[in-house]
Design an enzyme around this catalytic site. Structure first.
Site, PDB file in Angstrom:
ATOM      1  N   LYS A 170      39.125  -4.810 -49.160  1.00 29.37           N
ATOM      2  CA  LYS A 170      39.134  -4.765 -47.695  1.00 29.37           C
ATOM      3  C   LYS A 170      40.181  -5.745 -47.157  1.00 29.37           C
ATOM      4  O   LYS A 170      40.691  -6.584 -47.918  1.00 29.37           O
ATOM      5  CB  LYS A 170      37.739  -5.121 -47.163  1.00 29.37           C
ATOM      6  CG  LYS A 170      37.254  -6.518 -47.568  1.00 29.37           C
ATOM      7  CD  LYS A 170      35.757  -6.677 -47.353  1.00 29.37           C
ATOM      8  CE  LYS A 170      35.302  -8.078 -47.749  1.00 29.37           C
ATOM      9  NZ  LYS A 170      33.837  -8.204 -47.806  1.00 29.37           N
ATOM     10  N   ARG A 180      22.864  -8.492 -41.551  1.00 33.18           N
ATOM     11  CA  ARG A 180      24.208  -8.215 -41.062  1.00 33.18           C
ATOM     12  C   ARG A 180      24.421  -6.703 -41.010  1.00 33.18           C
ATOM     13  O   ARG A 180      24.663  -6.146 -39.961  1.00 33.18           O
ATOM     14  CB  ARG A 180      25.233  -8.893 -41.989  1.00 33.18           C
ATOM     15  CG  ARG A 180      26.628  -8.953 -41.427  1.00 33.18           C
ATOM     16  CD  ARG A 180      27.578  -9.690 -42.346  1.00 33.18           C
ATOM     17  NE  ARG A 180      27.797  -9.000 -43.616  1.00 33.18           N
ATOM     18  CZ  ARG A 180      28.743  -9.315 -44.493  1.00 33.18           C
ATOM     19  NH1 ARG A 180      29.563 -10.323 -44.241  1.00 33.18           N
ATOM     20  NH2 ARG A 180      28.880  -8.643 -45.612  1.00 33.18           N
ATOM     21  N   TYR A 200      54.941 -33.272 -32.844  1.00 33.80           N
ATOM     22  CA  TYR A 200      54.206 -33.179 -31.577  1.00 33.80           C
ATOM     23  C   TYR A 200      53.158 -34.287 -31.451  1.00 33.80           C
ATOM     24  O   TYR A 200      52.465 -34.621 -32.410  1.00 33.80           O
ATOM     25  CB  TYR A 200      53.488 -31.833 -31.479  1.00 33.80           C
ATOM     26  CG  TYR A 200      54.395 -30.681 -31.134  1.00 33.80           C
ATOM     27  CD1 TYR A 200      55.139 -30.675 -29.956  1.00 33.80           C
ATOM     28  CD2 TYR A 200      54.490 -29.597 -31.985  1.00 33.80           C
ATOM     29  CE1 TYR A 200      55.968 -29.593 -29.642  1.00 33.80           C
ATOM     30  CE2 TYR A 200      55.307 -28.523 -31.681  1.00 33.80           C
ATOM     31  CZ  TYR A 200      56.038 -28.522 -30.503  1.00 33.80           C
ATOM     32  OH  TYR A 200      56.851 -27.466 -30.196  1.00 33.80           O
ATOM     33  N   MET A 202      54.253 -24.315 -35.063  1.00 35.49           N
ATOM     34  CA  MET A 202      54.173 -22.856 -35.230  1.00 35.49           C
ATOM     35  C   MET A 202      54.977 -22.373 -36.441  1.00 35.49           C
ATOM     36  O   MET A 202      54.518 -21.554 -37.226  1.00 35.49           O
ATOM     37  CB  MET A 202      54.686 -22.160 -33.966  1.00 35.49           C
ATOM     38  CG  MET A 202      54.470 -20.658 -33.990  1.00 35.49           C
ATOM     39  SD  MET A 202      55.143 -19.827 -32.541  1.00 35.49           S
ATOM     40  CE  MET A 202      54.079 -20.425 -31.244  1.00 35.49           C
TER      41      MET A 202
HETATM   42  C1  LIG Z   1      33.367  -8.729 -48.991  1.00 34.83           C
HETATM   43  C2  LIG Z   1      32.230  -8.077 -49.687  1.00 34.83           C
HETATM   44  C3  LIG Z   1      32.149  -8.058 -51.099  1.00 34.83           C
HETATM   45  C4  LIG Z   1      33.081  -8.860 -51.967  1.00 34.83           C
HETATM   46  O1  LIG Z   1      32.669 -10.210 -51.890  1.00 34.83           O
HETATM   47  P1  LIG Z   1      33.410 -11.387 -52.669  1.00 34.83           P
HETATM   48  O2  LIG Z   1      32.597 -12.586 -52.338  1.00 34.83           O
HETATM   49  O3  LIG Z   1      34.783 -11.465 -52.114  1.00 34.83           O
HETATM   50  O4  LIG Z   1      33.394 -11.049 -54.115  1.00 34.83           O
HETATM   51  C5  LIG Z   1      31.149  -7.298 -51.675  1.00 34.83           C
HETATM   52  N1  LIG Z   1      30.232  -6.636 -50.920  1.00 34.83           N
HETATM   53  C6  LIG Z   1      30.261  -6.672 -49.565  1.00 34.83           C
HETATM   54  C7  LIG Z   1      29.217  -5.933 -48.801  1.00 34.83           C
HETATM   55  C8  LIG Z   1      31.238  -7.401 -48.905  1.00 34.83           C
HETATM   56  O5  LIG Z   1      31.249  -7.450 -47.565  1.00 34.83           O
END
Ligand SMILES: *Cc1c(COP(=O)(O)O)cnc(C)c1O
Length: 344
Positions: A33, A128, A242, A290
């Site tokens: 993702k 969640r 800064y 930046m």
């Molecule tokens: C992001 C995620 C994972 C992967 O988790 P990691 O801690 O990066 O290994 C697996 N399952 C779900 C539902 C997630 O949201």
């Protein structure tokens, strides 16, 4: 050239996937993702497929569409957010497998795409995503009649092996899924390390593939080398950057390097951070700007072309520590300006 070089080692990602795969007796998916945790899904996806991954997870159908383009037909692409309004065409066209999160999503899915594969996400306490136990018991028989391909849930505290929540969620997941002849998945990277009880039929590692904690044995994946634009000698009493945030106590040689918070090197890492040169630590001084960061290079005789922020000497989690955050956030914040080099 002023852009910093972000080197992404695809062979290390493949090796980390294989190492996590060897830790279990079951199938290992890959979570890619958020553009493969910021590292580039078009390169990382095919590299993981070559390493042996046959199942991928993304957050949204749009990400799944991009991943399908990179992978071609064959591998399964599962979507954590399930079947959202407007997703049906994408799910069909890219052959995605939504992880259904609610009664509403289930109704939408079977109405819009009857017979199209889906999984079900169960909430075992994280609150969640997924169906809660009461919702699931009411819907279970109807849902199962539609033949889901996977039942999954997610652990809230898997990076803390001694946390009581892990066992509670495991028990809840077993209660909700026992006796069903459907593949099950509970563990991400942290869950894999909790042991066999947590593995079920399929694991879903993400961060461990990219060299991050809690997979302590991960091979580093990311190297970030930042060009030095200019150096100067600063006299005692003079300030740098800064807000005059740094004032020199003694003669100080300062290098200005070409990356800043617009490149994901968040301002919060400021005073605690170090760059390295051949393993020697060089303190960041003053505020992160930046496009630039100032570094105390008084301890090195000859000025190199680049200073390194992440790599062999400082891991992504070390850098996260500078900013009081986690490796996940550093990786997914890596900016668009870097010259990205992939090692294959
Ligand atoms: C992001 C995620 C994972 C992967 O988790 P990691 O801690 O990066 O290994 C697996 N399952 C779900 C539902 C997630 O949201």
């Amino acid at each position: 050239m002023t852009t910093a070089t972000l080197t992404i080692d695809l062979t290390a990602i493949a090796a980390n996937w294989q190492a996590l795969d060897r830790l279990t007796q079951v199938e290992t998916a890959a979570v890619i993702k958020a553009n493969a945790y910021g590292l580039g899904v078009d390169k990382v996806g095919p590299a993981l497929a070559r390493a042996g991954a046959r199942l991928f997870f993304v957050a949204a159908a749009e990400e799944g569409t991009l991943l399908r383009r990179a992978l071609g037909p064959g591998p399964s692409i599962c979507v954590f957010s399930g079947h959202m309004p407007g997703d049906a065409d994408m799910i069909r066209a890219a052959d995605l497998t939504p992880m259904i999160n609610s009664v509403d999503q289930l109704l939408t899915h079977v109405e819009m795409l009857p017979g199209h594969p889906f999984g079900i996400q169960l909430d075992t306490g994280m609150n969640r995503l997924g169906m809660e136990p009461a919702e699931w018991s009411a819907l279970r028989d109807i849902a199962i009649a539609q033949q889901p391909v996977l039942l999954m849930s997610h652990l809230a505290c898997a990076d803390e092996p001694d946390h009581l929540m892990n066992r509670m969620q495991l028990d809840s997941f077993n209660d909700m899924t026992e006796g069903l002849d459907i593949p099950r998945s509970l563990a991400a990277t942290g869950g894999i390390l909790l042991g066999d009880d947590y593995h079920f039929d399929l694991t879903r590692p993400g961060i461990g593939l990219y060299g991050g904690l809690p997979f302590v044995d991960a091979i580093p994946v990311v190297t970030l080398d930042v060009p030095v634009i200019q150096t100067r000698d600063v006299a005692p009493g003079e300030s740098v950057g800064y807000g005059n945030a740094f004032v020199a106590h003694g003669p100080t040689r300062v290098a200005t390097v070409a990356a800043g918070y617009a490149d994901g090197l968040i301002r919060a890492m400021g005073a605690q951070a170090t760059f390295t040169h051949e393993g020697r630590k060089l303190p960041v001084i003053g505020r992160v700007s930046m496009d630039m960061i100032t570094v105390d290079v008084s301890s090195i005789a000859e000025m190199p072309e680049h200073l390194q922020l992440m790599g062999q000497h400082q891991s992504v989690d070390t850098v996260a520590g500078f900013a009081g955050t986690i490796g996940y956030e550093i990786l997914t914040s890596l900016g668009a300006r870097y010259d990205r080099v992939y090692l294959t």
